[in-house]
Design a protein around this motif. Structure first.
Motif, short mmCIF file in Angstrom:
data_model
loop_
_atom_site.label_atom_id
_atom_site.label_comp_id
_atom_site.label_asym_id
_atom_site.label_seq_id
_atom_site.Cartn_x
_atom_site.Cartn_y
_atom_site.Cartn_z
N GLU A 207 36.67 50.08 31.19
CA GLU A 207 36.38 50.13 29.75
C GLU A 207 37.08 49.00 29.00
O GLU A 207 36.66 48.62 27.90
CB GLU A 207 36.81 51.48 29.18
N GLN A 208 38.11 48.45 29.61
CA GLN A 208 38.80 47.29 29.02
C GLN A 208 38.07 45.99 29.37
O GLN A 208 38.47 44.91 28.91
CB GLN A 208 40.24 47.22 29.53
N GLY A 209 37.03 46.11 30.20
CA GLY A 209 36.27 44.92 30.59
C GLY A 209 37.00 44.06 31.61
O GLY A 209 36.68 42.88 31.78
N TYR A 210 37.95 44.67 32.32
CA TYR A 210 38.76 43.92 33.29
C TYR A 210 38.33 44.25 34.72
O TYR A 210 38.00 45.39 35.03
CB TYR A 210 40.24 44.25 33.11
N GLY A 211 38.35 43.24 35.57
CA GLY A 211 38.13 43.45 37.00
C GLY A 211 36.75 43.97 37.34
O GLY A 211 36.57 44.67 38.36
N LEU A 212 35.75 43.65 36.53
CA LEU A 212 34.42 44.21 36.76
C LEU A 212 33.80 43.72 38.06
O LEU A 212 33.03 44.45 38.70
CB LEU A 212 33.51 43.87 35.58
N ASP A 213 34.14 42.52 38.48
CA ASP A 213 33.62 42.01 39.75
C ASP A 213 34.16 42.80 40.95
O ASP A 213 33.53 42.83 42.01
CB ASP A 213 33.99 40.52 39.91
N ILE A 214 35.33 43.40 40.74
CA ILE A 214 35.91 44.25 41.78
C ILE A 214 35.33 45.67 41.68
O ILE A 214 34.88 46.26 42.67
CB ILE A 214 37.45 44.31 41.64
N LEU A 215 35.31 46.18 40.46
CA LEU A 215 34.92 47.56 40.23
C LEU A 215 33.43 47.81 40.41
O LEU A 215 33.00 48.96 40.52
CB LEU A 215 35.36 47.99 38.83
N VAL A 216 32.63 46.76 40.43
CA VAL A 216 31.18 46.94 40.62
C VAL A 216 30.88 47.56 41.97
O VAL A 216 29.82 48.17 42.17
CB VAL A 216 30.44 45.59 40.46
N ASN A 217 31.82 47.47 42.87
CA ASN A 217 31.65 48.07 44.21
C ASN A 217 32.39 49.41 44.33
O ASN A 217 32.52 49.95 45.44
CB ASN A 217 32.17 47.10 45.28
N ASP A 218 32.88 49.92 43.20
CA ASP A 218 33.65 51.16 43.22
C ASP A 218 32.76 52.34 43.66
O ASP A 218 31.56 52.38 43.37
CB ASP A 218 34.22 51.44 41.83
N SER A 219 33.37 53.30 44.34
CA SER A 219 32.64 54.48 44.81
C SER A 219 32.30 55.43 43.66
O SER A 219 31.40 56.27 43.79
CB SER A 219 33.45 55.23 45.86
N ASP A 220 32.99 55.29 42.54
CA ASP A 220 32.77 56.19 41.41
C ASP A 220 31.59 55.69 40.58
O ASP A 220 31.61 54.59 40.03
CB ASP A 220 34.03 56.24 40.54
N LEU A 221 30.55 56.51 40.47
CA LEU A 221 29.34 56.07 39.78
C LEU A 221 29.56 55.87 38.29
O LEU A 221 28.89 55.05 37.65
CB LEU A 221 28.18 57.01 40.05
N TYR A 222 30.50 56.62 37.69
CA TYR A 222 30.75 56.46 36.26
C TYR A 222 31.38 55.11 35.96
O TYR A 222 31.18 54.55 34.88
CB TYR A 222 31.62 57.60 35.75
N ILE A 223 32.13 54.58 36.91
CA ILE A 223 32.71 53.25 36.75
C ILE A 223 31.60 52.21 36.80
O ILE A 223 31.53 51.30 35.95
CB ILE A 223 33.77 52.98 37.83
N ARG A 224 30.71 52.34 37.75
CA ARG A 224 29.61 51.38 37.85
C ARG A 224 28.69 51.49 36.63
O ARG A 224 28.16 50.49 36.14
CB ARG A 224 28.81 51.60 39.15
#
Length: 329
Positions: A207-224
């Motif tokens: 939500e802070q707009g940080y690390g999105l290139d990392i978090l785009v592969n996160d297992s949590d669908l709400y993060i994606r």
């Protein structure tokens, strides 16, 4: 002798011989509002005095009144002393929030009342050591003794400390996820928290707009989903395994040429809402998609014979309206 208040917005209701329990029934922004709350917004001090002391003089104060009514009277600055020892803690807390009887209420048996005292900033030197964690948290929100409360044993207090932006270099390593989440919400330590084991913390990082290139592969669908909502990494998320994510991608207007053929109707419906591919989607097997097409003002001629009664009925209405416009214009 004065008849009613002279305020038409109030007298409109007083002429109905309303009770003290009355809620506004007139359509508008005040619909459902308690009358005592209403007069606080639209009435002068003189109007309020008339309503409480004259119009409702036989109705209050009474212990049998509903708690909400009692609190509304208290907020109008009435009957503080009468209800000071009332059995219901909500009433006592309401009086404390008016800044009344704080010496008495600082020793109240319930946290709710002592919290109201702390929120007034009263005797924080005493309440900083209160046995109730939520009271101490309210003390922290007053920015009092943060250097002490940062080491509080209860996470709700340390979270309140983090909310003040204090000691984030320490709290970034807090054992409780709610505290670390609050640190992330402060925009601190994101390079560390982007790898946090708790998904709620990583969500706050996203939500802070940080690390999105990392978090785009996160297992949590709400993060994606949060990443897609920010319009980031759409070229990857258009192929996400979750339709919930692909819907958000479509909502961003991205990859519609791909998503128009999505196997999930929710995604195709979102494509239709973007006004894309209506000539194809008007024949979609799912009625919710066809309805979305119709809502775009497309395909009424085709959809007037739709198997769905709702769709064909609305399509025929639209055609009728169109014919009327053409007749007159």
């Amino acid at each position: 002798m004065k008849i009613y208040t002279g305020n038409p917005d109030i007298d409109l209701y007083l002429r109905r011989n309303i009770s003290i329990n009355y809620r506004i029934t007139t359509n508008g922004p005040h619909h459902g509002q308690h009358f005592l709350e209403y007069i606080a917004e639209v009435g002068s001090e003189e109007d309020i005095k008339y309503v409480v002391e004259t119009y409702f003089k036989d109705a209050a104060p009474k212990n049998s009144l509903d708690t909400n009514i009692i609190c509304n009277l208290i907020k109008l600055d009435y009957y503080h002393e009468y209800y000071a020892d009332y059995w219901n803690s909500t009433v006592r807390a309401c009086i404390a929030k008016q800044g009344q009887f704080l010496d008495k209420y600082i020793k109240d048996e319930t946290q709710k009342v002592r919290r109201a005292v702390a929120q007034q900033g009263y005797h924080l030197d005493v309440l900083v050591n209160d046995p109730g964690a939520y009271v101490r948290a309210d003390v922290a929100r007053q920015k009092y003794k943060l250097e002490q409360l940062i080491n509080d044993p209860h996470e709700v207090v340390r979270k309140a400390v983090a909310e003040q932006g204090y000691g984030l270099d320490i709290l970034v390593n807090d054992p409780h996820k709610s505290v670390r989440k609050t640190v992330a919400e402060q925009g601190y330590g994101l390079e560390q928290l982007v790898h946090d084991p708790e998904s709620t913390v990583r969500q706050a990082v996203a939500e802070q707009g940080y690390g999105l290139d990392i978090l785009v592969n996160d297992s949590d669908l709400y993060i994606r989903h949060k990443i897609a909502e920010q319009g980031h990494c759409l070229d990857q998320l258009v192929n996400d395994s979750e339709p919930y994510i692909r819907c958000m991608v479509a909502k961003q207007g991205y990859g519609l040429d791909i998503l128009i053929n999505d196997i999930f109707s929710d995604v195709r419906r979102e494509v239709a809402k973007q006004g894309y591919g209506l000539e194809q989607l008007v024949n979609d097997p799912d009625p919710s998609v066809r309805y979305a097409v119709l809502q775009q003002g497309y395909g009424a001629e085709i959809l007037q014979n739709d198997p769905s009664f709702i769709i064909r009925n609305e399509a025929r209405q639209r055609l009728g309206q169109q014919a009327t416009r053409e007749l007159y214009f």
